[in-house]
Every structure is written in structure tokens, then in C-alpha cells.
Scaffold this motif. Sequence first.
Motif, PDB file in Angstrom:
ATOM      1  N   ASP A 108       6.847   2.690 -13.702  1.00  0.00           N
ATOM      2  CA  ASP A 108       5.536   2.929 -14.277  1.00  0.00           C
ATOM      3  C   ASP A 108       5.273   1.900 -15.383  1.00  0.00           C
ATOM      4  OD1 ASP A 108       3.329   4.013 -15.585  1.00  0.00           O
ATOM      5  OD2 ASP A 108       4.313   5.900 -16.090  1.00  0.00           O
TER       6      ASP A 108
ATOM      7  N   THR B 183       3.051   2.122 -17.730  1.00  0.00           N
ATOM      8  CA  THR B 183       2.603   2.731 -18.980  1.00  0.00           C
ATOM      9  C   THR B 183       3.797   3.241 -19.781  1.00  0.00           C
ATOM     10  OG1 THR B 183       2.327   5.013 -18.178  1.00  0.00           O
ATOM     11  CG2 THR B 183       0.516   3.489 -17.779  1.00  0.00           C
TER      12      THR B 183
ATOM     13  N   ASP C 271       9.931   6.336 -13.544  1.00  0.00           N
ATOM     14  CA  ASP C 271       9.655   5.993 -12.147  1.00  0.00           C
ATOM     15  C   ASP C 271       9.158   7.235 -11.428  1.00  0.00           C
ATOM     16  OD1 ASP C 271       9.708   4.964  -9.537  1.00  0.00           O
ATOM     17  OD2 ASP C 271      11.878   5.206  -9.343  1.00  0.00           O
TER      18      ASP C 271
ATOM     19  N   LYS D 156       1.987   4.106  -5.877  1.00  0.00           N
ATOM     20  CA  LYS D 156       2.987   4.214  -6.935  1.00  0.00           C
ATOM     21  C   LYS D 156       2.241   4.516  -8.229  1.00  0.00           C
ATOM     22  CE  LYS D 156       6.902   3.180  -7.356  1.00  0.00           C
ATOM     23  NZ  LYS D 156       8.134   4.016  -7.506  1.00  0.00           N
ATOM     24  N   ILE D 157       2.464   5.717  -8.760  1.00  0.00           N
ATOM     25  CA  ILE D 157       1.743   6.156  -9.954  1.00  0.00           C
ATOM     26  C   ILE D 157       2.069   5.243 -11.139  1.00  0.00           C
ATOM     27  CG2 ILE D 157       1.540   8.029 -11.639  1.00  0.00           C
ATOM     28  CD1 ILE D 157       2.019   9.979  -9.299  1.00  0.00           C
ATOM     29  N   GLY D 158       1.028   4.854 -11.862  1.00  0.00           N
ATOM     30  CA  GLY D 158       1.198   3.986 -13.019  1.00  0.00           C
ATOM     31  C   GLY D 158       1.354   2.522 -12.668  1.00  0.00           C
TER      32      GLY D 158
ATOM     33  N   ASN E 299      -4.982   5.467 -10.611  1.00  0.00           N
ATOM     34  CA  ASN E 299      -4.583   4.819  -9.369  1.00  0.00           C
ATOM     35  C   ASN E 299      -5.739   4.778  -8.384  1.00  0.00           C
ATOM     36  OD1 ASN E 299      -1.676   5.286 -10.314  1.00  0.00           O
ATOM     37  ND2 ASN E 299      -1.384   4.301  -8.320  1.00  0.00           N
TER      38      ASN E 299
ATOM     39  N   TYR F  19       3.224  13.946 -20.929  1.00  0.00           N
ATOM     40  CA  TYR F  19       2.580  13.511 -19.693  1.00  0.00           C
ATOM     41  C   TYR F  19       1.518  14.509 -19.257  1.00  0.00           C
ATOM     42  CZ  TYR F  19       7.127  11.063 -18.857  1.00  0.00           C
ATOM     43  OH  TYR F  19       8.265  10.307 -18.937  1.00  0.00           O
TER      44      TYR F  19
ATOM     45  N   GLU G  14       9.599  12.634 -10.772  1.00  0.00           N
ATOM     46  CA  GLU G  14       9.567  11.646 -11.851  1.00  0.00           C
ATOM     47  C   GLU G  14      10.841  11.782 -12.665  1.00  0.00           C
ATOM     48  OE1 GLU G  14       8.802  10.388 -16.096  1.00  0.00           O
ATOM     49  OE2 GLU G  14       9.248  12.380 -15.327  1.00  0.00           O
TER      50      GLU G  14
END
Length: 300
Positions: free
Chosen positions: A31, A33, A67, A87-89, A131, A156, A170
Motif C-alpha cells: 500500500d 499510503t 499489504d 490492489k488497495i492503496g 481505487n 484504517y 491485510e
Amino acid sequence: MVTSAFIGLKNERLMVEIAKPGTVYAGSRFDWTGFITQVYLDKKHTFCAYEDVVPGLGSGGIGFCNDFGLNTPIGYDEAAVGEGYMKIGIGTVIKQEGHKGGTHMLAMRIAENAEITYRYGETFAEFKAVNPEINGYKAELEKKITIEDNTMTIDYKLSNTGSKHISTEEYIHNFVCVDGQYVGPNYKVEVAFKPDEKMLEMSKARQPEFEYKDGVITFNKTFEGRAFYAKGFEVKECGGAHWKLTEANSGCSVSETDSFAAPYMACWGTKYVFSPEAFIQIELDPGEEMTWSRSYKFED
């Protein structure tokens, strides 16, 4: 005008260095961020390291970097080779030949970046990653990093803004190395899980210096040779830390306490770095959101 690639947080005890999205790290695994590259305690101790001291080796991880989708990348199974998945972030990445446990994490081509915005002050940094939609999957991630005294907290919020269910996990790949001290008898790691016996045997065969007994990982000498990896699904329900690492030469420790009960945990390490990992399972229907937090306490 060249601007710094880092965001710096600071209070009387801690200094935290965070890479601005897409600068120090612009890969397809972690990620972008809140990519935390270093933590300083009392201006004299450090806790973060590169995954590998040899440039170009490993996945590009540094310090506390998280991740999404290590085991269940979102939309990966539905995508054909050459098509995109989420893929988030990070954004939309292109599926290549390989398998979920290997090449999907590394050297993927990013077809479309997530839209990332951020703001920060002296003791906080906030990030938002939107995303793009891909095959019905879409998500928004909000993350806030704050420091108070000797504690760093990561909050989060993940929202499913697409039309399909999101099922993934995650974790933070905590690349810890205290004051640059290589991993050996000077390290002790207390963990809230029992490693799978078969995997434990494999780890000890790869790295005989690694020892586990009654929830404590130790090392009988400084590492030589290959990395170890241990994973376990027997995680104690506890109100305390999922793990605590102590380094004897400095007298320093770092621990992670989470807002969730981890369904499984793992540890990975080499002579350069030790990485305990607490996973969270994510199940979100369209329109749903979930929140969680991780807090790290640094002590000397």
C-alpha cells in the motif's frame, strides 16, 4: 523546485518518517499510503530497516509497510493473464503468469493508479486512496497515523464502493531492526500464536538458529544462510500485544497491539531484519465499510 519525499511527524519522544505516496516506494505489492520508513525513539534509537541490504533484492519493503491481498488478491482469480485486478492503496495491476503466492506480489505493471490525497501536521498524517473500478471491484481506503508520547497508532477505514463482495486480508510487514543490530541471541520476540508444527520444522531446517518455545522466539546465534518463515492459526485471545520484540544490546522493545483478534499470525526474518505479522480478515459487501487500528509502543 524539488520537494522532500518524506512526511515527518514529531513529538517529545518519537520522530516518524513516512514516504509520500509513489516516491520512495512505487511498487505493486505494498500500500502506498502510510509507508513508514523509520521511527526514532528519544533521538537515539531506530527501529526500521530495508527488507534486504542488497539493492534490488526482495520486494522493496521498508519499515512498517502494509499489504492487502497477500493470499487472496481481489479479483485475481477472475482476471485472465493480461487483465487487471485491484490492489488497495495502489491501483489496478496487470495479472501475469504465475501464482497467487508468488509473482502476483512483485514486478506487476500498474495500469491505473489509485487517486491518493493526503494532509499532515506535526503529530498526524491522513491519507485517502480511491481505487478505480475494475471488473465490478472498487474501494476507498482512509488511513490516519498519529503519535502520542511513545506510541504510534494507525487507524484504517475501508469502504466497498463497488458492486462485488470484497474478501481479502491485510497485514503490516513489520521490517524491524533495532539500531541496526543484526538478528541473533540479542533478540527475543514474544508472540501470541503457536506456529504450525510442519512449518516450524521447515523453518528450523532452513534457519537452525531459529528457536520457538512457549510463545517466545529466540535465536542461538547470528543468522547465516536462508530466511525463516513461521505461520500459525492458534492465536491466543488476549487484550494485550499480538507481539513484542526486545533487543538486549540497546534495551529497546517494540510491541503491536491491535483492535482486532487476528485469525492467524506469521513471522519472517533474516540476519538483517525480523518481521512479526498479525493478519486481519476483510469481508465487505457492496456499500459496507469496516474500521480497525494497530498501535505500536516503542520503549527503552
